[in-house]
Write a protein that holds these residues in place. Structure first.
Motif: not given
Length: 422
Positions: A196-203, A363-371, A392-402
């Motif tokens: 899974l890609p490394v994604v930063l929170t907005k903070e 870039r990963h964070s851009f896509a995740t935060h848009l979703l 692009t579906m990889i970012y939905t996995h980041v959203l739906n886990r945890g």
């Protein structure tokens, strides 16, 4: 750099002694050899005594004087059916080998990117070095299989790197030598992990940006606010910015595709100031008889004066000039990507972010935060420039886990417990 030669001589059984004049650059290069060891008391390195290692050490130091013990001969490895009489070429030959020049010419003729050209050339050189610089035309599927297997079993390279090497060798044989390669059997495939890609929170993004300033801050805002890849950001030209519509045209992105992406309005005022400073620098270059930049494909022949025009200048130019290898002119390149990479690393450490964030993480964070903000996945796919929506579906996995998608059963268990019981 010292003129003292690099010395290679036999060591203990199955090892080679490599003595190199100290410099941080040389030490970093020798550390890329698998199985190397540093002997503190003797103050020399030892590496496995194989044909591949000898060729790799020579290829690491092109153009530098190297002394090889006269009694040293390439050693045949048990798993590799390589001729015992294969010789390792002089390191100065490896960089200017006629076949490598043909590889570079073939890549340019097909309008491949400079990075792809360098990658194909590097893998061709490593392949020839691995087989003791035998004529490539005399080799085929068995030798390719041996080389690819060694990448997985000895160098422990990833599956994507192994596939990159295979594609480069297929280009070498199909496009340069015009020799068809059939089924390559017996290749030990590196296992492709699912990450899974490394994604930063907005903070975390805010904390990272606070630790940046100047041009790195502006480029980071382009990476996060527009979802650009690092090289797409470095290669932006003035004409690609549409300040009236707040959008960016990405020209010749990955896969040589163009696309539109939003220009963050938060950077608009600072961007205008930055462009004023860049224009002053460009006008000073023009007064000195300089001011040229490289143009894509054959545009420079079609429009000889276009490379001096303001619209074709880099948005993020380098601080110094370089000598163009084709024309011999002094030109200004775009800012090197390593400048931004170092800035992001220092900012991450300063911000206390534990995640292994890089430029691409923005870039990963851009896509995740848009979703997260409710934009549909097709819109995000178009902004990122993905050909297939499954990428692009990889970012939905980041959203739906945890914690976002699933409530942990432990939360319900401890709801009724007091802090003392916990």
């Amino acid at each position: 750099m010292s003129a003292e030669p690099i010395r290679i001589r036999p060591g203990e059984e199955g090892r080679l002694i490599v003595q190199i004049p100290y410099s941080p650059e040389r030490v970093a290069k020798i550390k890329t050899v698998v199985g190397r060891r540093w002997h503190r008391q003797e103050k020399h390195w030892t590496v496995p005594r194989t044909d591949q290692t000898i060729g790799q050490v020579l290829a690491l130091f092109p153009g530098e004087p190297v002394e090889i013990d006269l009694g040293l001969r390439p050693v045949k490895r048990a798993h590799c059916n390589r001729p015992t009489g294969a010789q390792v070429a002089d390191p100065s030959v490896s960089e200017n080998h006629p076949l490598l020049e043909r590889v570079r010419s073939a890549a340019r003729a097909r309008h491949l990117s400079r990075h792809t050209e360098q990658t194909c050339s590097q893998w061709a050189r490593r392949f020839m070095s691995f087989h003791g610089w035998r004529p490539v035309a005399e080799m085929g599927e068995p030798e390719i299989g041996q080389f690819l297997s060694s990448l997985a079993t000895e160098s422990h390279m990833s599956a994507s790197t192994q596939n990159q090497a295979l594609n480069a060798l297929l280009f070498l044989y199909h496009e340069v030598l015009e020799k068809r390669i059939g089924l390559i059997q017996g290749v030990v495939r590196a296992k492709r992990p699912k990450r899974l890609p490394v994604v930063l929170t907005k903070e975390e993004v805010r904390r990272l940006l606070v630790c940046l300033s100047g041009t790195p801050w502006l480029m980071a805002m382009f990476l996060y606010g527009a979802g650009l890849r690092l090289m797409e950001c470095c290669r932006l030209r003035v004409k690609d910015l549409d300040l009236s519509r707040n959008q960016i045209v990405v020209r010749g992105g990955k896969g040589d595709k163009d696309r539109y992406t939003p220009l963050p309005t938060a950077v608009k005022a600072l961007l205008i100031q930055h462009l004023k400073a860049v224009r002053q620098q460009h006008e000073e270059d023009l007064r000195q008889g300089l001011g040229r930049v490289v143009l894509p494909h054959a545009l420079e022949r079609k429009y000889p004066n276009a490379s001096r025009e303001w619209g074709w200048q880099w948005v993020f130019p380098a601080s110094s000039h370089y000598i163009d290898r084709d024309t011999g002119e002094r030109r200004r390149h775009h800012l090197h990507e390593s400048v931004m990479q170092k800035a992001i690393k220092e900012a991450r450490l300063k911000a206390g972010i534990a995640k292994p964030a890089s430029c691409h993480t923005l870039r990963h964070s851009f896509a995740t935060h848009l979703l997260e903000d409710g934009y549909d996945i097709r819109t995000v796919q178009e902004l990122l420039g993905h050909t297939d929506v499954r990428t692009t579906m990889i970012y939905t996995h980041v959203l739906n886990r945890g914690g976002r998608g699933v409530r942990s059963p432990a939360d319900g268990l401890v709801d009724g417990l007091s802090p003392l019981q916990l």
